[in-house]
Design a protein around this motif. Structure first.
Motif, PDB file in Angstrom:
ATOM      1  N   THR A   3      57.839  40.055 -40.757  1.00  0.00           N
ATOM      2  CA  THR A   3      56.776  39.173 -39.986  1.00  0.00           C
ATOM      3  C   THR A   3      56.752  39.258 -38.443  1.00  0.00           C
ATOM      4  OG1 THR A   3      57.348  37.506 -41.730  1.00  0.00           O
ATOM      5  CG2 THR A   3      56.193  36.695 -39.630  1.00  0.00           C
ATOM      6  N   LEU A   4      55.528  38.942 -38.058  1.00  0.00           N
ATOM      7  CA  LEU A   4      55.489  39.402 -36.487  1.00  0.00           C
ATOM      8  C   LEU A   4      55.596  37.686 -35.977  1.00  0.00           C
ATOM      9  CD1 LEU A   4      52.536  41.410 -35.855  1.00  0.00           C
ATOM     10  CD2 LEU A   4      55.107  41.850 -35.618  1.00  0.00           C
ATOM     11  N   VAL A   5      56.729  37.465 -35.029  1.00  0.00           N
ATOM     12  CA  VAL A   5      56.719  36.002 -34.367  1.00  0.00           C
ATOM     13  C   VAL A   5      56.444  36.221 -32.907  1.00  0.00           C
ATOM     14  CG1 VAL A   5      58.705  34.251 -33.968  1.00  0.00           C
ATOM     15  CG2 VAL A   5      58.862  35.674 -36.050  1.00  0.00           C
ATOM     16  N   ASN A   6      55.700  35.364 -32.303  1.00  0.00           N
ATOM     17  CA  ASN A   6      55.366  35.336 -30.942  1.00  0.00           C
ATOM     18  C   ASN A   6      56.334  34.649 -30.110  1.00  0.00           C
ATOM     19  OD1 ASN A   6      53.528  35.717 -28.780  1.00  0.00           O
ATOM     20  ND2 ASN A   6      52.252  34.070 -29.300  1.00  0.00           N
ATOM     21  N   SER A   7      56.829  35.475 -29.049  1.00  0.00           N
ATOM     22  CA  SER A   7      57.977  35.049 -28.116  1.00  0.00           C
ATOM     23  C   SER A   7      57.453  35.286 -26.788  1.00  0.00           C
ATOM     24  CB  SER A   7      58.950  35.972 -28.171  1.00  0.00           C
ATOM     25  OG  SER A   7      58.972  36.996 -27.885  1.00  0.00           O
ATOM     26  N   VAL A   8      58.189  34.668 -25.801  1.00  0.00           N
ATOM     27  CA  VAL A   8      57.833  34.747 -24.439  1.00  0.00           C
ATOM     28  C   VAL A   8      57.553  36.479 -23.804  1.00  0.00           C
ATOM     29  CG1 VAL A   8      58.719  32.700 -23.746  1.00  0.00           C
ATOM     30  CG2 VAL A   8      60.146  34.559 -23.676  1.00  0.00           C
ATOM     31  N   PHE A   9      58.422  37.174 -24.785  1.00  0.00           N
ATOM     32  CA  PHE A   9      58.280  38.429 -24.325  1.00  0.00           C
ATOM     33  C   PHE A   9      57.245  39.362 -25.010  1.00  0.00           C
ATOM     34  CE2 PHE A   9      62.906  37.312 -24.443  1.00  0.00           C
ATOM     35  CZ  PHE A   9      63.229  37.339 -23.101  1.00  0.00           C
ATOM     36  N   GLY A  10      56.664  38.785 -25.759  1.00  0.00           N
ATOM     37  CA  GLY A  10      55.754  39.386 -26.673  1.00  0.00           C
ATOM     38  C   GLY A  10      56.049  39.042 -28.190  1.00  0.00           C
ATOM     39  N   TRP A  11      55.165  39.915 -29.199  1.00  0.00           N
ATOM     40  CA  TRP A  11      55.524  39.693 -30.562  1.00  0.00           C
ATOM     41  C   TRP A  11      56.533  40.462 -31.138  1.00  0.00           C
ATOM     42  CZ3 TRP A  11      52.686  36.475 -33.669  1.00  0.00           C
ATOM     43  CH2 TRP A  11      51.435  35.811 -33.077  1.00  0.00           C
ATOM     44  N   ILE A  12      57.441  39.892 -31.684  1.00  0.00           N
ATOM     45  CA  ILE A  12      58.715  40.585 -32.239  1.00  0.00           C
ATOM     46  C   ILE A  12      58.731  40.858 -33.739  1.00  0.00           C
ATOM     47  CG2 ILE A  12      61.074  39.918 -32.529  1.00  0.00           C
ATOM     48  CD1 ILE A  12      61.374  38.533 -30.091  1.00  0.00           C
ATOM     49  N   VAL A  13      59.048  41.862 -34.067  1.00  0.00           N
ATOM     50  CA  VAL A  13      59.026  42.110 -35.629  1.00  0.00           C
ATOM     51  C   VAL A  13      60.310  41.651 -36.133  1.00  0.00           C
ATOM     52  CG1 VAL A  13      58.749  43.913 -37.434  1.00  0.00           C
ATOM     53  CG2 VAL A  13      57.734  44.213 -35.187  1.00  0.00           C
TER      54      VAL A  13
END
Length: 720
Positions: free
Chosen positions: A54-64
């Motif tokens: 799943t792609l999770v949105n974070s302060v660094f960008g999207w994390i797999v």
């Protein structure tokens, strides 16, 4: 482990925190739990599929994030082992005698040689063109490693960005690679779809007189299937002689010549049908194919040395001297040879240059102990310039040795060894320091520090670092004799071996030393091809007694070694020598380095060796009845057995391997007996056997067996 994401449907227009998430990399920063949940935004989760992360949105960008289900199960195992048990084995390998090379090729080596012979060609310029010796049955499973290669390339770019000096040398090397035509840029759209990429990295060689930075290509880089190019490539057999034989032979030449082949691997072209397996990324970012044999591939040493051998074969009629030398005096790309006179040296050098030029190869770094033999060699092709700076080291390193042409001496460069005064001197750090000294001929073997084998690797060693010679190590000494008016003896080479940790008797250790001497004689004899009387000297009279008898006289341990020695030393003579006059004993006892240079027994042998044989020591009377010999005599067991006479039925049944054939044959014999008692007019000879006849034969056999096996019981039953 890299992840294959080619089948994933990643959304467009999003910024990934790590664009190369599918390739493993180093950890940049570790965050604590107190800030972990603050990194993620309240909204923003995108599912990539049922079996995908799943792609999770974070302060660094999207994390797999999530589990990846691979189509083909793969397992990765990492095992970290810290062991001290094999330290003694490492020491034994350090002083060990190399196994004799075998002339028999394995099936894979034979196949590799066959592929070369059937596919090697020469182009219009005379250069050799070769095919990669591939395991065709594994080639289809090679897999794709493009992503991994690009990731490694970015890492190298980051490293070069932090080191401008290295970056300049690196780029210079790659530019030269391109300018010489050893690689070319390709358009992947018009190239073969099946390809393999070779990541590259720098190797720094500060001691090199030409190229300080060399770029090495990694053909062991794994693909998505877990295979590398080297995994699907045949390695090939050893073509050239070992370096010890080459060095020993070269020391007999009054005039020495050394050189090496410039960029040896890259002077051999690769067939266009295989270059797609040698692609590499480079700047400006693009894809290049390496057009020559590449350093780092498993078959490169074989292909290069086999080409030298092929060149000698192809050009033998034009350059006979060069062809002979090329077959025996090359170790990879290093030439180590010589001649008797200046004119012979000049002729040999010219033939060598012409022969290798015909194949697009160039010999450089020429050096000789007689400058006249290099009189027409350009200065840029010499290892040492004409203007000699006597304040600087003018030695040349070749085949791992330092050779000084002006004095024609081999030098040993001792690396700086720093041991903290506050730290204990242990076997571990002592062995680490000793291993830095390279002594291929064993000329300073007796001065090499040897640690006591009875201590733990991290236990402090006692002040006396040398134990009894017979129980710790044994040495082998070889001499060469030159007579020019006066007899002269000199050390040619030596060998030493650390005794095994298992305690064995001193005579057995001496026997192992004798076998090592015989093996070394075989190696030197094959190298020099000199017709001379050979004498062996040994301190143990027990060993001499063992060698005088047939091998089968002794126990297995002694018999095997005696058989080997007798086979290797036919027409040679064995003598007794006292321990104080035995140069090999110096290896066993060891000698301080400051006493080594002045030890005449070591460098020249005993004084009586330069005299006629009547001055040589005589062997003391020794028979095979001494305790040591008697202890090794093979024990013979004599067993007396008795066997009762076999009965007729046993011998009769033993004639048949089939029970049905036994019964039918017996039935015919019984019929014959009946027919012979029947009048001729009533006889019926050719009718098939009846069931009653077969049953009667079987009952008759059973009855005979019972009578033979149970005679008493049969008699009792017969009498009712």
């Amino acid at each position: 482990m890299s992840v294959d994401v080619t089948s994933w449907s990643l959304p467009t227009g999003i910024q990934l925190a790590d664009p190369s998430f599918y390739d493993p990399g180093s950890i940049d920063v570790v965050l604590g739990a107190e800030v972990f949940f603050d990194l993620f935004k309240a909204s923003g989760r995108i599912s990539l599929g049922d079996t995908l992360p799943t792609l999770v949105n974070s302060v660094f960008g999207w994390i797999v994030s999530g589990k990846v289900s691979e189509g083909a199960p793969r397992s990765a195992f990492v095992c970290n082992v810290a062991s001290t048990a094999d330290l003694h084995n490492d020491m034994e390998r350090f002083w060990a005698i190399e196994d004799e090379p075998t002339t028999a090729y394995s099936p894979e080596e034979a196949l590799c040689g066959k592929i070369f012979s059937e596919t090697v060609t020469r182009d219009s310029d005379g250069r050799y063109v070769v095919r990669l010796p591939l395991k065709r049955n594994l080639l289809d499973n090679l897999g794709d490693n493009r992503r991994s290669a690009l990731h490694r390339y970015r890492l190298i770019e980051n490293r070069l960005g932090r080191d401008p000096g290295l970056a300049t040398e690196y780029r210079k090397f790659m530019d030269e690679y391109f300018q010489l035509g050893h690689m070319e840029r390709i358009d992947e759209n018009n190239a073969s779809s099946q390809a393999f990429f070779l990541p590259h990295h720098p190797v720094i060689r500060a001691e090199s007189s030409t190229t300080k930075v060399r770029v090495v290509f990694d053909a062991s880089c794994k693909s998505a299937t877990g295979r590398s190019l080297n995994d699907v490539m045949l390695v090939g057999p050893t073509v050239q002689q070992d370096w010890r034989s080459i060095i020993i032979r070269s020391r007999l030449h009054p005039i020495m010549l050394i050189a090496d082949i410039t960029k040896m691997y890259r002077q051999i072209r690769l067939h266009p049908g295989d270059t797609h397996l040698q692609r590499t990324p480079d700047e400006p970012i693009g894809v290049y194919e390496l057009k020559t044999v590449t350093y780092g591939t498993a078959s490169a040493p074989f292909l290069a040395t086999r080409v030298v051998s092929q060149l000698a074969t192809d050009e033998k009629c034009h350059y006979p001297l060069a062809a002979e030398v090329a077959c025996k005096d090359f170790y990879v790309d290093d030439l180590f040879t010589g001649a008797k006179t200046v004119n012979e040296a000049i002729e040999l050098r010219k033939q060598m240059e012409a022969m290798f030029n015909s194949a697009g190869m160039k010999l450089r770094k020429w050096a000789s102990n007689v400058p006249a033999s290099l009189q027409d060699v350009p200065e840029e092709n010499r290892a040492i310039k004409d203007l000699v700076d006597f304040d600087k080291d003018q030695s040349i390193k070749t085949l791992g040795l330092h050779w000084e042409p002006q004095t024609d001496r081999l030098k040993y460069v001792i690396p700086n060894i720093t041991i903290d005064r506050e730290s204990a001197v242990t076997k571990r750090n002592t062995l680490s320091s000793v291993a830095k000294l390279f002594d291929p001929l064993g000329l300073v073997g007796c001065g090499v520090l040897r640690t006591a084998t009875t201590h733990d690797c991290d236990q402090e060693l006692p002040e006396n670092l040398f134990s009894d010679a017979s129980e710790t190590a044994y040495g082998v000494y070889v001499k060469s004799t030159n007579s020019s008016g006066q007899t002269k003896t000199a050390l040619l080479t030596s060998r030493s071996k650390v005794a095994p940790p298992k305690q064995i008797s001193i005579p057995r250790l001496e026997l192992r030393g004798a076998r090592s001497a015989a093996e070394l004689y075989g190696k030197v004899s094959d190298s020099l091809r000199i017709d001379a009387r050979i004498h062996f000297w040994v301190y143990s009279t027990t060993v001499l007694s063992w060698l005088q008898a047939r091998p089968l006289t002794w126990t297995t341990f002694v018999a095997n070694r005696v058989a080997t020695i007798q086979r290797l030393t036919q027409n040679c003579e064995w003598h007794f020598v006292h321990g104080v006059e035995n140069p090999a004993d110096i290896i066993s006892r060891g000698l301080p380095a400051d006493e080594l240079a002045s030890c005449k027994v070591w460098w020249e042998g005993p004084t009586w060796l330069r005299k006629s044989s009547e001055f040589w020591p005589t062997s003391p009377l020794e028979t095979q009845s001494n305790p040591e010999c008697s202890r090794e005599v093979r024990k013979t067991a004599h067993i007396a057995t008795s066997q009762p006479d076999s009965s007729f039925i046993d011998e009769y049944i033993a004639l048949f391997s089939s029970y049905s054939r036994l019964v039918r044959t017996t039935a015919y014999w019984r019929r014959l007996s009946t027919v012979l008692r029947t009048p001729r007019a009533e006889r019926k000879m050719f009718e098939p056997l009846t069931l009653s006849e077969l049953q009667g034969a079987e009952f008759a056999l059973i009855r005979c067996v019972q009578q033979a096996a149970f005679p008493e019981e049969w008699k009792t039953l017969y009498k009712n």
